[in-house]
Write an enzyme that holds these catalytic residues in place. Structure first.
Site, short mmCIF file in Angstrom:
data_model
loop_
_atom_site.label_atom_id
_atom_site.label_comp_id
_atom_site.label_asym_id
_atom_site.label_seq_id
_atom_site.Cartn_x
_atom_site.Cartn_y
_atom_site.Cartn_z
N THR A 170 -8.26 -3.40 -3.80
CA THR A 170 -8.76 -3.47 -2.42
C THR A 170 -10.04 -2.65 -2.32
OG1 THR A 170 -6.53 -3.70 -1.57
CG2 THR A 170 -8.16 -2.80 -0.05
N ARG A 198 1.88 -13.95 3.43
CA ARG A 198 2.08 -12.48 3.45
C ARG A 198 0.78 -11.80 3.89
NH1 ARG A 198 -0.61 -7.92 0.81
NH2 ARG A 198 0.91 -6.28 0.47
N GLY A 200 -0.98 -7.99 4.29
CA GLY A 200 -0.82 -6.59 3.90
C GLY A 200 -1.38 -5.65 4.95
N THR A 221 -6.06 2.08 0.47
CA THR A 221 -5.81 1.12 -0.61
C THR A 221 -4.46 1.45 -1.23
OG1 THR A 221 -6.59 0.28 -2.74
CG2 THR A 221 -7.14 2.55 -2.23
N1 GLY Z 1 -3.51 -2.86 0.13
C1 GLY Z 1 -3.66 -4.24 -0.04
C2 GLY Z 1 -2.44 -5.01 0.17
O1 GLY Z 1 -1.34 -4.53 -0.08
O2 GLY Z 1 -2.56 -6.14 0.58
#
Ligand code: GLY
Length: 302
Positions: A170, A198, A200, A221
């Site tokens: 990320t 999904r 995040g 991140t």
């Molecule tokens: N930190 C990025 C994710 O889990 O989507």
């Protein structure tokens, strides 16, 4: 005072990729720094830094991101202006090369904050944000990786990021401009083999990004499901509100809470209202760089 801090993920970055991460961070920092030095605004600096990182197909943001469980790239991003608390975010988009620019468009030209999937892509088409064939976002390296983990079976999206060593590319940036505005942005392809749809932490305001001129700006991140549980970015802002704006102390406490409360791994970058930059992570490595007008040389580390 102007400041800029950038990250491109916290994980066990192998030695073979350390140099690429270091150079990528330094180059991204340079792009944003030049803009800020010329009097550019924090929002433009963050957008340009993240576009550069999304365009680098070596990493899990923009083209080259991880594939989901049906072999597609699905991207998430957010941006927030700490002066106005205006923010914009997009999630689960398949046709956008630079989701950070679409997130900015949502912030600037929509009454909403988070648009997902086909609605976000429709908004892009209506607002002159280029769309692409979803296949253009797939890098051969990621297709191979996805096929190999599918062959082995048993690999679920939740298997990514919940160990300190798992890949977390990320990308994020926080900038302070000469007018005193703090802006943050975060962009990701999310976890490998994630369930389609999904979402995040990265596009969730307060989890992946938060900015408030009175306190600071945070980009996170790591394992999104854990970061969401502790609302990591806003938690770090809250800690700074009660500790006199000590970004380092708040960043370290935030990462401790990520581990102790949600068994999560990851990292945070912090820029406080004084323009001081701080970083904390509980993974073996984190690619990061920052520069302030009080420094002679940028700090770059992996
Ligand atoms: N930190 C990025 C994710 O889990 O989507």
């Amino acid at each position: 005072m102007i400041s800029l801090i950038v990250h491109r993920g916290a994980w066990d970055i192998p030695e073979s990729l350390v140099d690429a991460h270091r150079k990528g961070c330094a180059a991204a920092l340079g792009i944003g720094w030049n803009l800020l030095q010329k009097g550019g605004c924090a929002v433009d600096a963050v957008e340009q830094v993240i576009r550069f990182l999304e365009d680098d197909e070596a990493f899990d943001a923009g083209r080259g991101s991880h594939l989901n469980a049906v072999g597609e790239v699905e991207l998430d991003a957010s941006i927030m202006n700490g002066k106005t608390l205006r923010c914009g975010a997009v999630a689960a988009v398949h046709r956008i090369r630079n989701p950070i620019s679409l997130a900015r468009k949502v912030m600037d030209e929509s009454e909403h904050i988070l648009l997902v999937g086909t609605g976000a892509e429709r908004f892009a088409a209506e607002h002159q944000i280029p769309t692409c064939d979803p296949k253009e976002l797939i890098a051969p390296r990621e297709e191979e990786l996805w096929k190999s983990i599918r062959r082995k079976g048993r690999y679920a999206g939740r298997d990514a990021f919940h160990k300190s060593s798992d890949r977390g590319d990320t990308v994020g940036a926080v900038a302070l401009d000469k007018e005193g505005t703090i802006c943050v942005g975060t962009s990701t392809g999310g976890t490998l083999n994630k369930y389609p749809g999904r979402v995040g932490d990265s596009p969730l305001i307060g989890c992946g990004s938060y900015a408030d001129n009175a306190v600071g700006g945070i980009s996170t991140t790591g394992w999104g499901e854990a970061i969401i549980k502790v609302v990591l970015a806003k938690t770090v802002i809250g800690l700074m509100e009660t500790n006199g704006g000590n970004g380092q102390q708040a960043a370290e406490r935030g990462v401790e809470l990520l581990k102790s409360k949600a068994d999560g791994y990851g990292g945070v970058i912090v820029l406080n209202a004084r323009g001081e930059c701080s970083i904390a992570f509980n993974t073996p490595k984190m690619a990061r760089a920052y520069m302030t007008s009080q420094m002679k040389e940028p700090f770059v580390a992996v």
